[in-house]
Design a protein around this motif. Structure first.
Motif, PDB file in Angstrom:
ATOM      1  N   TRP A   1      37.188 -37.887  -4.926  1.00  0.00           N
ATOM      2  CA  TRP A   1      35.824 -38.424  -4.884  1.00  0.00           C
ATOM      3  C   TRP A   1      35.303 -38.492  -3.453  1.00  0.00           C
ATOM      4  O   TRP A   1      34.100 -38.305  -3.216  1.00  0.00           O
ATOM      5  CB  TRP A   1      35.776 -39.795  -5.551  1.00  0.00           C
ATOM      6  N   ALA A   2      36.191 -38.760  -2.499  1.00  0.00           N
ATOM      7  CA  ALA A   2      35.768 -38.794  -1.095  1.00  0.00           C
ATOM      8  C   ALA A   2      35.255 -37.422  -0.668  1.00  0.00           C
ATOM      9  O   ALA A   2      34.207 -37.303  -0.024  1.00  0.00           O
ATOM     10  CB  ALA A   2      36.938 -39.232  -0.209  1.00  0.00           C
ATOM     11  N   VAL A   3      35.990 -36.363  -1.041  1.00  0.00           N
ATOM     12  CA  VAL A   3      35.567 -34.999  -0.692  1.00  0.00           C
ATOM     13  C   VAL A   3      34.269 -34.643  -1.412  1.00  0.00           C
ATOM     14  O   VAL A   3      33.376 -34.002  -0.835  1.00  0.00           O
ATOM     15  CB  VAL A   3      36.686 -33.990  -1.045  1.00  0.00           C
ATOM     16  N   LEU A   4      34.156 -35.050  -2.670  1.00  0.00           N
ATOM     17  CA  LEU A   4      32.937 -34.769  -3.433  1.00  0.00           C
ATOM     18  C   LEU A   4      31.710 -35.346  -2.728  1.00  0.00           C
ATOM     19  O   LEU A   4      30.709 -34.646  -2.505  1.00  0.00           O
ATOM     20  CB  LEU A   4      33.074 -35.341  -4.842  1.00  0.00           C
ATOM     21  N   PHE A   5      31.778 -36.626  -2.361  1.00  0.00           N
ATOM     22  CA  PHE A   5      30.630 -37.261  -1.708  1.00  0.00           C
ATOM     23  C   PHE A   5      30.465 -36.778  -0.267  1.00  0.00           C
ATOM     24  O   PHE A   5      29.339 -36.746   0.243  1.00  0.00           O
ATOM     25  CB  PHE A   5      30.768 -38.785  -1.767  1.00  0.00           C
ATOM     26  N   MET A   6      31.561 -36.392   0.374  1.00  0.00           N
ATOM     27  CA  MET A   6      31.468 -35.812   1.713  1.00  0.00           C
ATOM     28  C   MET A   6      30.665 -34.515   1.654  1.00  0.00           C
ATOM     29  O   MET A   6      29.792 -34.256   2.505  1.00  0.00           O
ATOM     30  CB  MET A   6      32.861 -35.527   2.265  1.00  0.00           C
ATOM     31  N   THR A   7      30.940 -33.692   0.654  1.00  0.00           N
ATOM     32  CA  THR A   7      30.224 -32.418   0.495  1.00  0.00           C
ATOM     33  C   THR A   7      28.739 -32.666   0.260  1.00  0.00           C
ATOM     34  O   THR A   7      27.879 -31.963   0.814  1.00  0.00           O
ATOM     35  CB  THR A   7      30.823 -31.623  -0.676  1.00  0.00           C
TER      36      THR A   7
END
Length: 751
Positions: free
Chosen positions: A494-500
């Motif tokens: 989820w961190a990578v998803l929102f980072m993207t």
């Protein structure tokens, strides 16, 4: 799952607090710059803020401050140097070699500097081709430096205004994890529980609690305001943490013969009542943890005394109907369970009193503990530690080589014109983010990063396609940043998803209309970086988890032996101080958690590297049982009662010898015949005779309906004897497991 409670836990956690602080430190200056039309020109300012913000790991104030200062100046110098040598290919490759190796090796000094080193390499990746600094390198680097410095200023202001905030949040998080542990325990009192699954859940939760307790010890015991100040708040925080450790000990000691208990009482409402009560208690502990995290007052909902009385009423009602000489031992077992639950209840009530800001109780706190002994071991910052790791035997050295090789390959691939890669930084950042010392972690993060990037890119594409209102996009960007920074440690996908999402939106603000190009580049670069990382992790000096098994088994075996001997010394009335007991208990629990963590990572290794997986799992399980049984035994030892009916001296010799046999096998030491003989001693107890005498008495007398809430002396000695027998039996099983494991190891070594 209680979604409302889970949301509260997240919204009051240190992660959302930290994430919001970093996001606001980035966004507020960005909005101000945008208002004056300067954001594009000063884009490096918020970029510097984000990098330094990510180095702010939880811990004592002084260490956090020093790491941030180191980051501010190091990142500035790296950015400046990388920008100056960008036109010299040989210099670029040399800086990748030197910086890649050094900032990866710096992890020998602990997780804090390992994080700093990784972010230093991210800074290098961002500035390696000079596209961010433009023609005026010194001006751009200075803007970047100001952005780095800005977060340090924000940190100092927040820390001055809220000196206890982090400590309060991590102590609260301890209670939240303990509540989850109690919920798993409660499942044992349901109909036909899955015992194997529950045991694995307990072991996994123990790993979480161990890691959290280590972090909390460092924060609480090394924060001068808490250790040295005599304020009510500092004393209460210290006492709340120490009590959370004691509560964990009580939960660990509540180990019972659940299978037999379910066979005997599974069809009654007693076990369901116990399950419901433990769930109520877990909810109260959760609410307490949330209140500590948020800093709001806590109001108790459940009256434990009333609820506990209902369970005892059910017990005595069932006892009046079924109690006899044949069921004596069954009811002894259940009464002991109820007493354990009563002890846990007393511990929770004490914690709630402390949390209620009872000033008198807080001022009476004088632990007499040397806190430095309880802190996690950390390498000293000297060159000898660094140089001593220059060996292929060092995991840090092997990891540094893998990172350096992967960065070189990533940079070379990014220069291939046929791939049409505009800039190399995202491939390099992907490598740095994914490549970890353990192959299992690298493999896991690789998948999470790719799928997180793909999902985030699609969502961001849809947002940019349908939304063109700048204020709405800015709000989405801010929320995405907060969630990303909040989840980086706890949920990488989820961190990578929102980072993207926030990266897409950021680039859209800077260069509107380039969403298709961003989409293609982000996915392609992530895919390339992921493939490179996987190949390097698998083929370049990999560290497989099975190579760590033996060392962790040795530590766990030794700490359990030390823990057992100390508990038996308490029974034998030897002079044992509280600090020594706490240290031995801490070592046993930490070594168990490290061993369990190693096994869980081993499951993710390639099949051909999962050597003797089942045997290792058996050792982890037996170690968990031995530690839990010793902890249960310690509760009787601490009562100060005498138990002359049990041959405690010979039990100590017998079990110590059995545990020593296992330890000697692991350390490959010759075992003398005396120790081998001692493991076969037969202690002369009187418990069986007393039980038979009691059964005979029951057959010839009317069963009393008197409701006594205490545990009889006979019940105590019966449970002590059973625990000693269980420890001995499991220790024997563990020795046989190790004998099989070492035969396999010697066979492999010969091949």
């Amino acid at each position: 799952m209680n979604y409302r409670s889970e949301l509260k836990k997240f919204l009051t956690s240190q992660y959302i607090y930290s994430g919001a602080r970093i996001a606001l430190a980035i966004v507020i200056p960005s909005i101000i710059l945008a208002q004056f039309g300067l954001l594009k020109e000063y884009f490096l300012f918020p970029l510097g803020t984000s990098f330094v913000g990510l180095t702010d790991q939880q811990g004592p104030f002084i260490r956090r401050r020093n790491t941030l200062l180191l980051s501010v100046f190091s990142f500035f110098l790296i950015a400046l140097f990388a920008s100056l040598v960008k036109e010299f290919p040989i210099a670029v490759y040399l800086e990748i070699l030197v910086f890649g190796f050094f900032f990866s090796m710096i992890g020998v000094y602990g997780l804090r500097l390992a994080t700093f080193g990784s972010l230093a390499l991210v800074v290098l990746s961002i500035f390696i081709d000079g596209h961010l600094t433009g023609d005026d390198i010194f001006k751009s680097s200075f803007i970047f430096f100001l952005g780095c410095l800005w977060f340090f200023i924000v940190f100092m202001i927040v820390s001055t205004l809220q000196p206890y905030k982090l400590a309060s949040q991590v102590v609260g998080e301890n209670y939240l994890e303990l509540a989850d542990y109690l919920r798993i325990k409660a499942q044992y009192y349901t109909k036909k529980p899955d015992f194997d699954s529950l045991l694995n859940q307990l072991i996994s939760q123990q790993v979480k609690i161990k890691n959290l307790q280590e972090d909390t010890r460092e924060i609480v015991f090394k924060t001068r305001k808490i250790v040295n100040e005599s304020t009510t708040q500092s004393r209460i925080l210290m006492l709340m943490f120490l009590n959370s450790v004691d509560l964990y000990d009580k939960l660990l000691t509540s180990e019972n013969d659940y299978k037999k208990m379910n066979e005997v009482f599974g069809e009654t409402r007693l076990l369901q009542s116990i399950h419901n009560y433990l769930m109520l208690m877990a909810n109260e502990i959760t609410n307490l943890g949330i209140s500590l995290q948020s800093g709001l007052s806590y109001k108790q909902i459940t009256n434990f005394d009333e609820e506990l009385k209902k369970i005892y009423d059910d017990f005595f009602e069932h006892r009046s109907q079924k109690f006899s000489s044949e069921t004596l031992e069954d009811f002894m077992m259940l009464r002991q369970v109820l007493m354990r639950i009563t002890e846990i209840t007393d511990e929770v009530n004490t914690i709630l009193k402390v949390n209620s800001q009872d000033v008198k109780l807080a001022k009476s706190l004088s632990t007499g503990l040397d806190y430095s002994k309880f802190l996690p071991k950390e390498e000293q910052l000297n060159h000898k530690v660094f140089l001593s790791n220059f060996s292929l035997k060092s995991g840090h050295f092997r990891h540094a080589i893998r990172v350096t090789v992967a960065l070189l390959i990533g940079y070379i691939v990014s220069r291939f014109e046929i791939l049409g890669i505009g800039h190399s930084y995202w491939i390099l950042i992907t490598i740095i983010a994914i490549l970890k010392p353990a192959y299992s972690t690298t493999k896991h993060r690789n998948l999470l990063r790719f799928f997180g990037t793909l999902a985030g890119a699609i969502i961001a594409y849809i947002i940019l396609y349908f939304v063109d209102e700048p204020s709405v996009l800015l709000a989405i960007l801010l929320v995405s940043m907060i969630i990303c920074f909040s989840l980086l440690k706890s949920n990488y996908f989820w961190a990578v998803l929102f980072m993207t999402i926030y990266i897409f939106l950021s680039f859209n603000f800077l260069r509107p209309g380039n969403v298709n190009l961003i989409f293609k580049d982000r996915l392609l670069d992530t895919l390339i970086g992921g493939v490179i990382t996987f190949l390097v992790a698998y083929f370049i000096l990999p560290v497989w988890e099975h190579t760590q098994n033996l060392a962790l088994m040795k530590k766990s075996s030794k700490s359990n032996l030390d823990y057992f001997r100390l508990v038996m010394d308490q029974f034998l009335k030897k002079d044992i101080n509280d600090e020594d007991f706490r240290l031995k208990r801490k070592n046993a629990i930490i070594d168990l958690a490290n061993l369990s963590d190693n096994f869980q990572r081993m499951i993710s290794d390639p099949k051909n590297q999962q050597r003797k997986l089942e045997t290792v799992h058996q050792f982890v399980t037996t170690t968990h049982l031995i530690t839990a049984y010793i902890a249960s035994l310690s509760q009787y030892a601490k009562t100060g009662h005498n138990f002359p009916e049990i041959d405690l001296e010979n039990w100590k010799i017998k079990i110590s010898a059995e545990l020593l046999r296992t330890s000697s096998l692991l350390f490959q030491k010759e075992l003398d015949e005396k120790t081998r003989a001692e493991s076969h001693i037969k202690p002369e107890d009187q418990v069986v005779d007393l039980l038979e005498k009691r059964k005979t008495e029951l057959e010839s007398q009317v069963i009393s309906d008197e409701r006594k809430f205490g545990v009889s002396h006979l019940t105590e000695i019966k449970n002590i004897k059973e625990l000693l027998e269980l420890i001995n039996d499991v220790a024997k099983d563990q020795r046989k497991i190790i004998e099989e494991y070492l035969i396999y190891q010697s066979t492999i070594a010969k091949q």
